[in-house]
Scaffold this active site. Structure first.
Site, PDB file in Angstrom:
ATOM      1  N   ARG A 116     -14.861  23.035  94.385  1.00  0.00           N
ATOM      2  CA  ARG A 116     -15.874  22.296  93.623  1.00  0.00           C
ATOM      3  C   ARG A 116     -16.990  21.876  94.566  1.00  0.00           C
ATOM      4  O   ARG A 116     -16.752  21.194  95.549  1.00  0.00           O
ATOM      5  CB  ARG A 116     -15.229  21.066  92.960  1.00  0.00           C
ATOM      6  CG  ARG A 116     -16.231  20.225  92.229  1.00  0.00           C
ATOM      7  CD  ARG A 116     -15.632  19.075  91.422  1.00  0.00           C
ATOM      8  NE  ARG A 116     -16.742  18.299  90.909  1.00  0.00           N
ATOM      9  CZ  ARG A 116     -16.986  17.025  91.203  1.00  0.00           C
ATOM     10  NH1 ARG A 116     -16.152  16.331  91.936  1.00  0.00           N
ATOM     11  NH2 ARG A 116     -18.071  16.429  90.738  1.00  0.00           N
ATOM     12  N   HIS A 161     -25.200  15.852  91.692  1.00  0.00           N
ATOM     13  CA  HIS A 161     -24.288  14.896  92.346  1.00  0.00           C
ATOM     14  C   HIS A 161     -25.161  13.956  93.198  1.00  0.00           C
ATOM     15  O   HIS A 161     -25.314  14.159  94.401  1.00  0.00           O
ATOM     16  CB  HIS A 161     -23.285  15.670  93.210  1.00  0.00           C
ATOM     17  CG  HIS A 161     -22.120  14.857  93.707  1.00  0.00           C
ATOM     18  ND1 HIS A 161     -20.807  15.252  93.541  1.00  0.00           N
ATOM     19  CD2 HIS A 161     -22.053  13.701  94.393  1.00  0.00           C
ATOM     20  CE1 HIS A 161     -19.999  14.370  94.093  1.00  0.00           C
ATOM     21  NE2 HIS A 161     -20.721  13.420  94.629  1.00  0.00           N
ATOM     22  N   GLU A 207     -20.222  11.573  88.027  1.00  0.00           N
ATOM     23  CA  GLU A 207     -20.102  10.108  87.987  1.00  0.00           C
ATOM     24  C   GLU A 207     -21.378   9.366  87.593  1.00  0.00           C
ATOM     25  O   GLU A 207     -21.887   8.529  88.366  1.00  0.00           O
ATOM     26  CB  GLU A 207     -19.680   9.578  89.363  1.00  0.00           C
ATOM     27  CG  GLU A 207     -18.333  10.032  89.831  1.00  0.00           C
ATOM     28  CD  GLU A 207     -17.908   9.357  91.135  1.00  0.00           C
ATOM     29  OE1 GLU A 207     -18.749   8.727  91.797  1.00  0.00           O
ATOM     30  OE2 GLU A 207     -16.737   9.452  91.478  1.00  0.00           O
ATOM     31  N   ASN A 347     -12.594  11.496  88.349  1.00  0.00           N
ATOM     32  CA  ASN A 347     -12.530  11.167  89.775  1.00  0.00           C
ATOM     33  C   ASN A 347     -11.744   9.881  89.878  1.00  0.00           C
ATOM     34  O   ASN A 347     -12.201   8.820  89.429  1.00  0.00           O
ATOM     35  CB  ASN A 347     -13.936  10.944  90.365  1.00  0.00           C
ATOM     36  CG  ASN A 347     -14.711  12.241  90.513  1.00  0.00           C
ATOM     37  OD1 ASN A 347     -14.190  13.323  90.233  1.00  0.00           O
ATOM     38  ND2 ASN A 347     -15.949  12.142  90.971  1.00  0.00           N
ATOM     39  N   TYR A 349      -9.487   7.279  92.329  1.00  0.00           N
ATOM     40  CA  TYR A 349      -9.093   6.878  93.676  1.00  0.00           C
ATOM     41  C   TYR A 349      -8.214   5.637  93.674  1.00  0.00           C
ATOM     42  O   TYR A 349      -7.311   5.514  94.498  1.00  0.00           O
ATOM     43  CB  TYR A 349     -10.348   6.550  94.525  1.00  0.00           C
ATOM     44  CG  TYR A 349     -11.203   7.744  94.871  1.00  0.00           C
ATOM     45  CD1 TYR A 349     -12.147   8.244  93.978  1.00  0.00           C
ATOM     46  CD2 TYR A 349     -11.079   8.374  96.106  1.00  0.00           C
ATOM     47  CE1 TYR A 349     -12.943   9.327  94.297  1.00  0.00           C
ATOM     48  CE2 TYR A 349     -11.878   9.465  96.441  1.00  0.00           C
ATOM     49  CZ  TYR A 349     -12.806   9.936  95.526  1.00  0.00           C
ATOM     50  OH  TYR A 349     -13.595  11.019  95.852  1.00  0.00           O
ATOM     51  N   GLU A 421     -11.734  14.698  91.600  1.00  0.00           N
ATOM     52  CA  GLU A 421     -11.716  14.116  92.960  1.00  0.00           C
ATOM     53  C   GLU A 421     -10.547  13.156  93.063  1.00  0.00           C
ATOM     54  O   GLU A 421     -10.294  12.366  92.146  1.00  0.00           O
ATOM     55  CB  GLU A 421     -12.992  13.305  93.255  1.00  0.00           C
ATOM     56  CG  GLU A 421     -14.227  14.114  93.502  1.00  0.00           C
ATOM     57  CD  GLU A 421     -15.453  13.248  93.802  1.00  0.00           C
ATOM     58  OE1 GLU A 421     -15.308  12.132  94.337  1.00  0.00           O
ATOM     59  OE2 GLU A 421     -16.563  13.714  93.472  1.00  0.00           O
TER      60      GLU A 421
END
Ligand code: BGC
Length: 534
Positions: A116, A161, A207, A347, A349, A421
């Protein structure tokens, strides 16, 4: 990246709580709920599941003015006010522009199914729709795509991005103006036409929720716009501008997907989606109010961009708390926004606790409508939500993966999902020696435990189609510069040499599906990585 809401809370906690300060120094009072390392295998995932790694253009490409590329918003920002804590910028970054063949070899050696990456808008359209298509830019991405395919690696391409030609900012204020939709649509069309015969996975925007928070609420990202109590900026309005920028980003997304679905997908047969930053929000206490706050936090962060792309409008909670501040979609816009994605890019985390602010005292940030009247905190009863990482708002909370995927599965009727991600950066990196950075056992443990958590949601039926490690290699970590490293590959800042970390060896081993023999007598490293993998 640093959402102020969280940084502010962290700042307050670290200033006043001895517990937090102590725990940052390695105090054992940080209790981790998951302290048993899970064992996860590739064969725990269905056939066809894509495993990959991700990067973005500004973070790795460098060559910031080569071959007719123009200045992007990040180039301009870094060259004017300074953009990161270490005073660095992405002028050279990892010099991927010149080293992409070596990088593709590394991906091949890892055994990635997919890579990606994002397109530098200013490299392809230096003046947006006000100038020519830059053939050198098209050639560069063609080479990347062709070489990936040659090695059996599927390109997974993000159109935007965080970076875009500075001219679009100077001309009309970029995402604050509907003109930006026209420019994005043009970029999308040029990319579908030039690359769509070979690219089967498209992401319109990375995002948008994190981007508008950083650029228009906290003012940390260009164009550095914000107002009190979120930050000190010369211009901006943190209560309103993020909503306007998001609205333009969503309409740009919706118009580009409409174009793809109508004019390109029937022939090219690819899929298109949106990538959203997804914190898992857990209630701070068991009270009804905090449980509602957690739902609101999800709606005001994750539902904000996703609800319109699936249901055609913003979440109910946003309508209720924002009233006329929330921009509205016309009937015709609702129609094309609805079901405008083929997949959801997640994404993920970390997780945060949510505290209600409608009925109890909170920080000024938590008391704001744009935050949905929720404070986001990282400690409960003096215990951190997870082990700290290199970014002060990200913690290791593996259960969050299962929880967020389940939430998204239920809310969006099990739409196909990709984990676009997921990654780990070690704390206090400046003080670490290279050998310690290379011996990144924590990163391996992070991925193993998050993957194990993902398998739980998939066993419960979640329609997840792929997983991308953030990041293939250490890169330019936006306002954190080069000191925060997420890579499977270590990048030496002087020579730009790439060196596989233990995590790269682990990933390769994991991807080759050699189930690791659990020989209790073997060293931990041997068990994780085998003797000779890269
Ligand atoms: C972004 C990346 C960034 C990563 C780690 C994600 O939110 O998409 O560009 O490097 O987080 O902060």
């Amino acid at each position: 990246m640093k959402p102020s809401t969280i940084s502010l809370v962290l700042f307050l906690i670290s200033s006043f709580s001895p517990l937090f300060a102590a725990s940052n120094n390695g105090d054992t009072r940080i209790k981790l709920e998951e302290n048993k390392q899970p064992h996860v295998k590739r064969s725990d995932f269905p056939p066809g599941f894509l495993f990959g790694a991700a990067t973005s253009a500004y973070q790795i490409e460098g060559a910031y003015l080569e071959d007719a590329k123009s200045l992007s918003n990040w180039d301009a920002f870094c060259h004017s006010t300074g953009c990161s804590v270490d005073g660095e910028n992405g002028d050279i970054a990892d010099d991927h522009y010149h080293m992409f063949l070596e990088d593709i070899d590394a991906m091949h050696s890892l055994g990635l199914d997919s890579y990606r990456f994002s397109i530098s808008w200013a490299r392809i359209l230096p003046r947006g729709r006000f100038g020519e298509v830059n053939s050198a830019g098209i050639i560069f991405y063609n080479k990347i795509i062709d070489n990936l395919i040659l090695k059996g690696i599927k390109p997974f391409v993000t159109l935007n991005h965080n970076d875009f030609p500075q001219e679009l900012e100077d001309k009309y204020g970029s995402w604050l103006d509907p003109e930006m939709q026209e420019d994005f649509l043009y970029l999308a069309e040029v990319c579908f036409k030039s690359f769509g015969d070979r690219v089967k996975y498209w992401v319109t925007i990375n995002e948008p929720n994190m981007f508008v928070e950083l650029a228009y609420e906290l003012g940390i990202f260009p164009p550095s716009r914000c107002s009190q109590p979120f930050g000190n900026c010369l211009h901006g309005n943190s209560d309103v501008e993020p909503l306007i920028a998001m609205h333009n980003m969503l309409l740009a997304h919706g118009r580009a997907t409409k174009l793809y679905h109508e004019n390109f997908q029937p022939k090219q047969g690819g899929l298109i989606g949106l990538v959203v930053h997804c914190f898992m929000y857990e209630p701070l206490t068991d009270s009804e109010l905090d449980r509602e706050a957690a739902k609101r936090a999800f709606a005001f962060d994750v539902g904000w961009p996703l609800d319109p792309t699936i249901f055609g409008d913003y979440p109910e909670e946003m309508h209720k708390y924002l009233g006329s501040k929330l921009p509205s979609f016309s009937l015709q816009e609702k129609k094309f926004m609805k079901n405008s994605i083929d997949f959801i890019g997640i994404n993920h985390y970390s997780a945060l606790y949510s505290k209600d602010c409608t009925n109890s005292s909170c920080s000024a940030v938590g008391n704001s409508s744009i935050q949905g009247f929720v404070d986001k905190v990282v400690e409960r009863d003096g215990v951190l939500i997870g082990e700290p990482t290199g970014l002060d708002y990200l913690f290791v909370v593996p259960r969050g993966m299962e929880e967020i995927v389940n939430l998204i599965k239920i809310r969006y009727n099990n739409k196909p999902m990709f984990i676009t991600e997921n990654g780990y950066s070690s704390p206090d990196l400046q003080e670490q020696r290279v050998s310690m950075l290379l011996n990144d056992v924590k990163r391996v443990e992070f991925h193993e435990s998050y993957l194990a958590s993902l398998t739980k949601s998939m066993r419960d039926g979640a329609n997840v189609r792929g997983y991308f490690v953030w990041s293939l290699m250490d890169g330019y970590e936006w306002s954190q510069g080069y000191n925060v490293r997420f890579g499977l590959y270590y990048v030496d800042r002087q020579t730009l040499t790439r060196v596989p970390k233990l995590s790269a060896r682990w990933y390769k081993k994991f991807l080759t599906n050699n189930s690791v023999l659990i020989n209790q007598n073997a060293s931990r490293n041997e068990r994780l990585f085998g003797k000779d993998v890269i």
